[in-house]
Design a protein around this motif. Structure first.
Motif, short mmCIF file in Angstrom:
data_model
loop_
_atom_site.label_atom_id
_atom_site.label_comp_id
_atom_site.label_asym_id
_atom_site.label_seq_id
_atom_site.Cartn_x
_atom_site.Cartn_y
_atom_site.Cartn_z
N GLY A 106 -121.76 3.65 80.03
CA GLY A 106 -120.64 3.35 80.91
C GLY A 106 -119.80 2.23 80.35
N GLY A 107 -118.88 1.76 81.18
CA GLY A 107 -117.97 0.70 80.76
C GLY A 107 -116.91 1.24 79.83
N GLY A 108 -116.31 0.35 79.06
CA GLY A 108 -115.31 0.75 78.08
C GLY A 108 -113.93 0.96 78.66
N GLU A 109 -113.05 1.41 77.81
CA GLU A 109 -111.66 1.71 78.18
C GLU A 109 -111.50 3.22 78.28
OE1 GLU A 109 -109.21 -0.62 78.72
OE2 GLU A 109 -110.82 -2.11 78.52
N TRP A 110 -110.88 3.67 79.38
CA TRP A 110 -110.78 5.10 79.66
C TRP A 110 -109.31 5.53 79.72
CZ3 TRP A 110 -114.84 8.55 81.18
CH2 TRP A 110 -116.12 7.96 81.16
N SER A 111 -109.03 6.73 79.18
CA SER A 111 -107.70 7.30 79.32
C SER A 111 -107.80 8.82 79.31
CB SER A 111 -106.77 6.83 78.20
OG SER A 111 -107.26 7.25 76.94
N LEU A 112 -106.87 9.46 80.03
CA LEU A 112 -106.80 10.92 80.00
C LEU A 112 -106.32 11.31 78.62
CD1 LEU A 112 -106.96 13.68 81.41
CD2 LEU A 112 -104.59 13.33 82.13
N PHE A 113 -107.06 12.17 77.96
CA PHE A 113 -106.76 12.56 76.58
C PHE A 113 -106.16 13.95 76.49
CE2 PHE A 113 -108.13 13.99 72.31
CZ PHE A 113 -107.47 13.02 71.56
N MET A 114 -106.58 14.85 77.39
CA MET A 114 -106.13 16.23 77.29
C MET A 114 -106.40 16.96 78.59
SD MET A 114 -107.25 18.66 74.14
CE MET A 114 -106.07 19.74 73.41
N LYS A 115 -105.48 17.85 78.97
CA LYS A 115 -105.67 18.72 80.13
C LYS A 115 -105.45 20.15 79.66
CE LYS A 115 -103.61 19.83 84.62
NZ LYS A 115 -102.49 19.54 85.52
N LEU A 116 -106.45 21.00 79.85
CA LEU A 116 -106.39 22.39 79.41
C LEU A 116 -106.72 23.32 80.56
CD1 LEU A 116 -108.44 22.10 76.08
CD2 LEU A 116 -105.97 22.42 76.28
N SER A 117 -106.25 24.54 80.46
CA SER A 117 -106.67 25.60 81.36
C SER A 117 -107.74 26.39 80.64
CB SER A 117 -105.50 26.51 81.71
OG SER A 117 -105.97 27.65 82.41
N PRO A 118 -108.96 26.47 81.18
CA PRO A 118 -110.03 27.20 80.51
C PRO A 118 -109.66 28.65 80.18
CG PRO A 118 -110.94 25.92 82.28
CD PRO A 118 -109.45 25.82 82.40
N ASN A 119 -108.99 29.33 81.10
CA ASN A 119 -108.54 30.69 80.85
C ASN A 119 -107.48 31.01 81.91
OD1 ASN A 119 -108.09 33.40 80.51
ND2 ASN A 119 -110.24 33.97 80.40
N PRO A 120 -106.21 30.77 81.61
CA PRO A 120 -105.18 30.94 82.63
C PRO A 120 -104.97 32.39 83.06
CG PRO A 120 -104.18 30.44 80.51
CD PRO A 120 -105.66 30.30 80.34
N THR A 121 -105.60 33.33 82.37
CA THR A 121 -105.50 34.72 82.76
C THR A 121 -106.22 34.97 84.07
OG1 THR A 121 -105.41 35.40 80.46
CG2 THR A 121 -106.05 37.09 82.04
N ASN A 122 -107.40 34.35 84.24
CA ASN A 122 -108.16 34.64 85.46
C ASN A 122 -108.96 33.47 86.00
OD1 ASN A 122 -110.23 34.53 83.63
ND2 ASN A 122 -110.93 36.61 83.94
N HIS A 123 -108.73 32.24 85.55
CA HIS A 123 -109.38 31.05 86.11
C HIS A 123 -108.32 30.20 86.82
CE1 HIS A 123 -112.63 32.05 83.40
NE2 HIS A 123 -113.32 31.00 83.74
N THR A 124 -108.69 29.62 87.94
CA THR A 124 -107.75 28.80 88.71
C THR A 124 -107.81 27.32 88.36
OG1 THR A 124 -109.39 28.49 90.46
CG2 THR A 124 -107.84 30.35 90.71
N ASN A 125 -108.80 26.90 87.58
CA ASN A 125 -109.05 25.47 87.40
C ASN A 125 -108.50 24.92 86.08
OD1 ASN A 125 -110.98 26.91 85.86
ND2 ASN A 125 -112.38 25.18 85.93
N TYR A 126 -108.58 23.59 85.98
CA TYR A 126 -108.22 22.87 84.76
C TYR A 126 -109.45 22.12 84.25
CZ TYR A 126 -103.29 23.79 85.46
OH TYR A 126 -102.08 24.43 85.60
N SER A 127 -109.41 21.82 82.97
CA SER A 127 -110.45 21.00 82.34
C SER A 127 -109.76 19.74 81.81
CB SER A 127 -111.09 21.78 81.18
OG SER A 127 -112.03 20.97 80.52
N TYR A 128 -110.22 18.59 82.29
CA TYR A 128 -109.66 17.30 81.91
C TYR A 128 -110.60 16.63 80.92
CZ TYR A 128 -106.76 17.87 86.07
OH TYR A 128 -105.87 18.34 87.00
N THR A 129 -110.07 16.22 79.77
CA THR A 129 -110.88 15.48 78.80
C THR A 129 -110.40 14.04 78.79
OG1 THR A 129 -111.21 17.42 77.42
CG2 THR A 129 -111.58 15.28 76.38
#
Length: 185
Positions: A106-129
């Motif tokens: 834990g700890g450290g410095e955090w930032s959103l690095f990437m937002k992807l759609s796992p499969n926009p053809t048939n998935h409703t969610n996003y994956s945040y890295t």
């Protein structure tokens, strides 16, 4: 600057829930009409909660990785720390929780690095890295009874070797790591 494409939404003519498993996964079937007028009688959509991944790098510059058996493919591979965004959580809160529970870091410095759609053809969610730098071991793992996760620390060169050799096969983990190495150049 590249302009965003025009949003050509499909018209939903019928929607039916086929499987309702609550927060983990639902399946619905829709009958849709395309802007051209063509009708697709069966379009299947998987509803998942959002997912998170963490590129966690220690104060010493080592990457915190996991190795886990994945039953669907019957193999064990290296992966990033990852998990599901629980109801009421932000993606950042989920990422921090997953790193803590699965690794004890834990700890450290955090930032959103990437937002992807796992499969926009048939998935409703996003994956945040998220990129978490300067993390440190703060306690032992706190795994659920259904988790069997081993922690591995790798140098930057070793992570690049995992990518180059095809050993890191989870697409939603490989893509952000490839971006990380591309930006490093």
């Amino acid at each position: 600057m590249i302009k965003k494409p025009e949003n050509r939404k499909w018209k939903v003519l019928k929607s039916e829930k086929l499987l309702n498993k609550g927060t983990w996964m639902n399946l619905r079937q829709e009958k849709v009409q395309l802007p051209s007028g063509a009708i697709v009688p069966e379009w299947f959509i998987l509803e998942f909660p959002d997912w998170v991944n963490v590129i966690a790098i220690t104060e010493d510059g080592e990457f915190v990785m996991e190795d886990q058996y994945r039953h669907a493919i019957g193999e064990t591979h290296y992966e990033l720390v990852a998990g599901v965004v629980d109801p009421g959580e932000t993606p950042l809160e989920a990422a921090m929780r997953e790193l803590d529970e699965e690794t004890g870091y834990g700890g450290g410095e955090w930032s959103l690095f990437m937002k992807l759609s796992p499969n926009p053809t048939n998935h409703t969610n996003y994956s945040y890295t998220f990129l978490a730098t300067g993390v440190r071991k703060i306690r032992e793992q706190h795994l659920e009874s259904t988790e069997d996760i081993h922690i591995d620390l790798f140098t930057k060169e070793e992570v690049r070797e995992l990518l180059d050799s095809g050993e890191l096969i989870q697409a939603l983990h490989a893509a952000p790591l490839w971006k990380y190495f591309a930006l490093e150049r």
